[in-house]
Design a protein around this motif. Structure first.
Motif, PDB file in Angstrom:
ATOM      1  N   ALA A   1      38.138  62.980  29.182  1.00 37.62           N
ATOM      2  CA  ALA A   1      38.376  61.671  29.794  1.00 37.62           C
ATOM      3  C   ALA A   1      37.084  60.879  29.947  1.00 37.62           C
ATOM      4  O   ALA A   1      37.035  59.675  29.692  1.00 37.62           O
ATOM      5  CB  ALA A   1      39.049  61.853  31.158  1.00 37.62           C
ATOM      6  N   ARG A   2      36.028  61.573  30.333  1.00 39.56           N
ATOM      7  CA  ARG A   2      34.743  60.887  30.545  1.00 39.56           C
ATOM      8  C   ARG A   2      34.202  60.348  29.229  1.00 39.56           C
ATOM      9  O   ARG A   2      33.675  59.235  29.166  1.00 39.56           O
ATOM     10  CB  ARG A   2      33.749  61.850  31.169  1.00 39.56           C
ATOM     11  N   GLN A   3      34.330  61.121  28.158  1.00 39.11           N
ATOM     12  CA  GLN A   3      33.837  60.669  26.871  1.00 39.11           C
ATOM     13  C   GLN A   3      34.610  59.450  26.381  1.00 39.11           C
ATOM     14  O   GLN A   3      34.038  58.501  25.845  1.00 39.11           O
ATOM     15  CB  GLN A   3      33.944  61.803  25.855  1.00 39.11           C
ATOM     16  N   LEU A   4      35.925  59.464  26.603  1.00 43.22           N
ATOM     17  CA  LEU A   4      36.733  58.317  26.191  1.00 43.22           C
ATOM     18  C   LEU A   4      36.346  57.066  26.969  1.00 43.22           C
ATOM     19  O   LEU A   4      36.279  55.960  26.422  1.00 43.22           O
ATOM     20  CB  LEU A   4      38.221  58.638  26.388  1.00 43.22           C
ATOM     21  N   VAL A   5      36.093  57.250  28.273  1.00 38.59           N
ATOM     22  CA  VAL A   5      35.692  56.103  29.095  1.00 38.59           C
ATOM     23  C   VAL A   5      34.364  55.539  28.618  1.00 38.59           C
ATOM     24  O   VAL A   5      34.181  54.323  28.500  1.00 38.59           O
ATOM     25  CB  VAL A   5      35.619  56.519  30.580  1.00 38.59           C
ATOM     26  N   LEU A   6      33.408  56.426  28.342  1.00 35.73           N
ATOM     27  CA  LEU A   6      32.099  55.964  27.887  1.00 35.73           C
ATOM     28  C   LEU A   6      32.198  55.221  26.560  1.00 35.73           C
ATOM     29  O   LEU A   6      31.577  54.171  26.355  1.00 35.73           O
ATOM     30  CB  LEU A   6      31.148  57.153  27.755  1.00 35.73           C
TER      31      LEU A   6
ATOM     32  N   ASP B   1      29.843  66.948  40.094  1.00 39.74           N
ATOM     33  CA  ASP B   1      29.624  65.517  39.934  1.00 39.74           C
ATOM     34  C   ASP B   1      30.956  64.777  40.061  1.00 39.74           C
ATOM     35  O   ASP B   1      31.991  65.368  40.373  1.00 39.74           O
ATOM     36  CB  ASP B   1      28.940  65.220  38.598  1.00 39.74           C
ATOM     37  N   SER B   2      30.916  63.477  39.811  1.00 40.55           N
ATOM     38  CA  SER B   2      32.106  62.647  40.002  1.00 40.55           C
ATOM     39  C   SER B   2      33.240  63.018  39.053  1.00 40.55           C
ATOM     40  O   SER B   2      34.408  62.739  39.331  1.00 40.55           O
ATOM     41  CB  SER B   2      31.742  61.177  39.800  1.00 40.55           C
ATOM     42  N   SER B   3      32.908  63.639  37.930  1.00 43.56           N
ATOM     43  CA  SER B   3      33.949  64.043  36.982  1.00 43.56           C
ATOM     44  C   SER B   3      34.479  65.439  37.273  1.00 43.56           C
ATOM     45  O   SER B   3      35.369  65.917  36.569  1.00 43.56           O
ATOM     46  CB  SER B   3      33.404  63.999  35.549  1.00 43.56           C
ATOM     47  N   GLY B   4      33.910  66.112  38.272  1.00 43.85           N
ATOM     48  CA  GLY B   4      34.362  67.439  38.623  1.00 43.85           C
ATOM     49  C   GLY B   4      33.572  68.569  37.998  1.00 43.85           C
ATOM     50  O   GLY B   4      33.829  69.743  38.264  1.00 43.85           O
ATOM     51  N   ARG B   5      32.609  68.234  37.165  1.00 40.57           N
ATOM     52  CA  ARG B   5      31.792  69.265  36.526  1.00 40.57           C
ATOM     53  C   ARG B   5      30.802  69.847  37.524  1.00 40.57           C
ATOM     54  O   ARG B   5      30.261  69.142  38.372  1.00 40.57           O
ATOM     55  CB  ARG B   5      31.026  68.705  35.338  1.00 40.57           C
ATOM     56  N   LEU B   6      30.576  71.149  37.384  1.00 41.59           N
ATOM     57  CA  LEU B   6      29.599  71.810  38.229  1.00 41.59           C
ATOM     58  C   LEU B   6      28.202  71.382  37.799  1.00 41.59           C
ATOM     59  O   LEU B   6      27.864  71.425  36.606  1.00 41.59           O
ATOM     60  CB  LEU B   6      29.749  73.330  38.108  1.00 41.59           C
TER      61      LEU B   6
END
Length: 316
Positions: free
Chosen positions: A15-20, A95-100
């Protein structure tokens, strides 16, 4: 130091990559100008680092650890625990995306490699999966935390307990009343501003700055004066530093010792021949005559190697 990752990290990454990519194409008119996302496996990088150096037994034993970190593993863990308790930046979070996020081991290792080995900010990316921006921020936060935590213990003049210890060691080495060694070294100023090149140019045609330091046998540098250009010598540096300001104002530490039935109340420091004839300096005997003077000169020069040793460690 066990880490627990989430099963949903992969979804967050997609999802983060698509947003970027969407932001890049909409705001800049073309996806070619978008910031390219690199999926770094932070968890695996931490586990690799942990198994390499911090398991029991580690893959790389203590000699490799000292070579890579310029310190022992117990000292590293002591610094890491103190910094993690003091500075929230080094506490691992999501972080904000949930990654450690990065662990304190990864951030502190990156900072120490940059300080101890002189590597660039992006050098550790392939091993620790930490980007250049995060590496630089980790370095700045690490330095600030170390100064805040350890300055009262390390960046200070000797207290009464230190004086007693230094005097005891000096007496054991055959020099009662000796408190350390003083000297200057020339340090290449790699990032000297162009406007100051002329002032700081030395005999090697590179900007050089002078470091005056007071050290003891255990590499404790409790006085450092780094400011003046190569055009000065050791005496000029001594005149401008504040190393003996307390001595001039009569605020000297309590020192009592006896040599040849004479009592003394001021400690002394070993120095080379260029320093002035002050009571607080004990210099070697140039061209000594007789066994007594030769023995003293050899012993004094041997003990004065403490400061040369410290300079060698700093340069390395």
């Amino acid at each position: 130091m066990t880490l627990i990752d989430s099963d949903s990290d992969e979804k967050f990454e997609i999802a983060r990559q698509l947003v970027l990519e969407g932001e890049g194409s909409s705001s800049r008119g073309s996806s070619k100008n978008a910031r390219r996302f690199i999926r770094r496996d932070r968890l695996q990088a931490h586990q690799n680092l942990f198994h390499d150096y911090f398991t029991d037994p580690p893959i790389y034993h203590h000699k490799y650890f000292r070579k890579k970190f310029r310190m022992s593993r117990p000292l590293f863990l002591h610094i890491q625990a103190a910094i993690e308790a003091y500075e929230p930046y080094f506490v691992q979070r999501r972080d904000s995306s949930g990654r450690l996020g990065f662990s304190s081991l990864q951030k502190i290792t990156t900072a120490l490699r940059m300080l101890a080995c002189g590597v660039t900010a992006d050098f550790m990316d392939e091993y620790l999966k930490i980007g250049e921006t995060t590496a630089l921020r980790s370095l700045k936060m690490f330095v600030k935390a170390v100064v805040s935590i350890f300055s009262e213990e390390c960046l200070r003049k000797p207290n009464n307990d230190d004086i007693v210890r230094l005097l005891a060691v000096g007496k054991k080495r055959g020099f009662p009343g000796m408190l350390g060694s003083i000297d200057c070294m020339h340090w290449k100023w790699k990032n000297c501003p162009t406007a100051r090149h002329g002032m700081y140019f030395g005999h090697i045609h590179e900007p050089i700055i002078i470091l005056e330091a007071m050290t003891f046998y255990d590499l404790w540098i409790w006085h450092a004066f780094l400011r003046l250009p190569k055009s000065h010598n050791d005496i000029n540096v001594l005149d401008r530093s504040f190393i003996f300001s307390d001595l001039v104002q009569g605020r000297t530490p309590t020192v009592n010792y006896t040599i040849n039935d004479h009592n003394y109340a001021i400690g002394y420091y070993f120095a080379n021949g260029i320093y002035p004839q002050w009571a607080t300096f004990v210099k070697t005997i140039s061209a000594p005559q007789g066994n007594k003077k030769k023995y003293f000169a050899a012993a004094q020069e041997s003990a004065r190697k403490d400061v040369e040793h410290a300079f060698g460690v700093l340069q390395a």
